[in-house]
Design a protein around this motif. Structure first.
Motif, PDB file in Angstrom:
ATOM      1  N   ALA A 143      45.103  37.702  41.047  1.00  0.00           N
ATOM      2  CA  ALA A 143      43.776  38.225  40.702  1.00  0.00           C
ATOM      3  C   ALA A 143      43.694  38.476  39.200  1.00  0.00           C
ATOM      4  O   ALA A 143      44.700  38.817  38.563  1.00  0.00           O
ATOM      5  CB  ALA A 143      43.516  39.517  41.467  1.00  0.00           C
ATOM      6  N   GLN A 144      42.505  38.333  38.647  1.00  0.00           N
ATOM      7  CA  GLN A 144      42.327  38.505  37.203  1.00  0.00           C
ATOM      8  C   GLN A 144      42.731  39.893  36.717  1.00  0.00           C
ATOM      9  O   GLN A 144      43.106  40.054  35.559  1.00  0.00           O
ATOM     10  CB  GLN A 144      40.875  38.238  36.802  1.00  0.00           C
ATOM     11  CG  GLN A 144      40.521  36.774  36.810  1.00  0.00           C
ATOM     12  CD  GLN A 144      39.146  36.505  36.212  1.00  0.00           C
ATOM     13  OE1 GLN A 144      38.373  37.413  35.951  1.00  0.00           O
ATOM     14  NE2 GLN A 144      38.840  35.238  36.005  1.00  0.00           N
ATOM     15  N   GLU A 145      42.661  40.860  37.591  1.00  0.00           N
ATOM     16  CA  GLU A 145      43.026  42.224  37.215  1.00  0.00           C
ATOM     17  C   GLU A 145      44.545  42.426  37.182  1.00  0.00           C
ATOM     18  O   GLU A 145      45.033  43.431  36.665  1.00  0.00           O
ATOM     19  CB  GLU A 145      42.436  43.251  38.206  1.00  0.00           C
ATOM     20  CG  GLU A 145      40.935  43.165  38.380  1.00  0.00           C
ATOM     21  CD  GLU A 145      40.506  42.027  39.311  1.00  0.00           C
ATOM     22  OE1 GLU A 145      41.176  41.766  40.324  1.00  0.00           O
ATOM     23  OE2 GLU A 145      39.496  41.385  38.990  1.00  0.00           O
ATOM     24  N   ASP A 147      48.445  42.408  36.297  1.00  0.00           N
ATOM     25  CA  ASP A 147      49.131  42.511  35.004  1.00  0.00           C
ATOM     26  C   ASP A 147      49.637  41.165  34.502  1.00  0.00           C
ATOM     27  O   ASP A 147      49.676  40.921  33.296  1.00  0.00           O
ATOM     28  CB  ASP A 147      50.310  43.490  35.097  1.00  0.00           C
ATOM     29  CG  ASP A 147      49.865  44.930  35.272  1.00  0.00           C
ATOM     30  OD1 ASP A 147      48.694  45.234  34.948  1.00  0.00           O
ATOM     31  OD2 ASP A 147      50.689  45.737  35.735  1.00  0.00           O
ATOM     32  N   LYS A 150      47.251  36.830  32.859  1.00  0.00           N
ATOM     33  CA  LYS A 150      47.161  36.063  31.597  1.00  0.00           C
ATOM     34  C   LYS A 150      48.393  35.177  31.400  1.00  0.00           C
ATOM     35  O   LYS A 150      48.272  34.014  31.014  1.00  0.00           O
ATOM     36  CB  LYS A 150      46.986  36.998  30.398  1.00  0.00           C
ATOM     37  CG  LYS A 150      45.614  37.614  30.306  1.00  0.00           C
ATOM     38  CD  LYS A 150      44.640  36.636  29.706  1.00  0.00           C
ATOM     39  CE  LYS A 150      43.300  37.284  29.454  1.00  0.00           C
ATOM     40  NZ  LYS A 150      42.198  36.348  29.566  1.00  0.00           N
TER      41      LYS A 150
END
Length: 186
Positions: A143-145, A147, A150
């Motif tokens: 998920a983009q949230e 850690d 990226k």
């Protein structure tokens, strides 16, 4: 603005490549190692000498452009078509006429023009099979949230970019996709 005015405004392949600051060597590498297969050349035969032109809406930082632009150049050389490059970020009024799914300024977009100056076909930003590969890779991301999102996303982009530079099957998938659009319109 009429499409032929955009064509006239565009950069020649030489001007575009000379001005590249990102992905220049990678794009030249694909160009130098890719050759159309005999079957691809056969499919293009009826377009030779047709006076076709192409506009590539692009930017040098785009990994998809690094893959697709040299293949467009090989196809254009095969059929004797002139190509001009329009930089997306400086020409949003053109880009916004060719949004992906009506919302995204995804590039590259190739606009094919006949000898009368009429738009004949539009291709981009990716071949269907390449889009499926990208979607599959994205589905594996956290998920983009998260850690590590990226880091995992950057790793995915590096893998895709490496495959774009090395995998001749990907190159022929792109060529076939572009040719499909060209020959279905003629």
């Amino acid at each position: 603005m009429e499409i032929m005015n955009w064509f006239a405004k565009g950069l020649s392949p030489k001007e575009y490549i000379e001005g590249m600051k990102v992905n220049k060597e990678a794009m030249k590498g694909v160009y130098n190692r890719f050759s159309l297969a005999d079957e691809e050349k056969d499919r293009l035969e009826k377009l030779k000498g047709s006076g076709m032109k192409a506009i590539a809406i692009t930017e040098d930082w785009c990994g998809d452009a690094m893959l697709n632009n040299p293949i467009l150049l090989k196809i254009s050389e095969e059929i004797g078509a002139e190509v001009r490059f329009i930089l997306r970020d400086q020409n949003l009024e053109l880009m916004d006429q060719y949004l992906t799914n009506g919302i995204s300024r995804a590039i590259p977009i190739f606009i094919f023009i006949d000898k009368e100056g009429e738009e004949q076909a539009v291709w981009g930003p990716r071949a269907k099979r390449i889009q499926e590969i990208v979607d599959e890779e994205r589905s594996k991301l956290p998920a983009q949230e998260a850690d590590d999102f990226k880091d995992k996303q950057m790793s995915m982009y590096k893998r895709l970019t490496a495959s774009y530079q090395e995998d001749s099957e990907i190159w022929h998938t792109v060529a076939s996709s572009i040719i499909d659009v060209l020959v279905s319109e003629k």
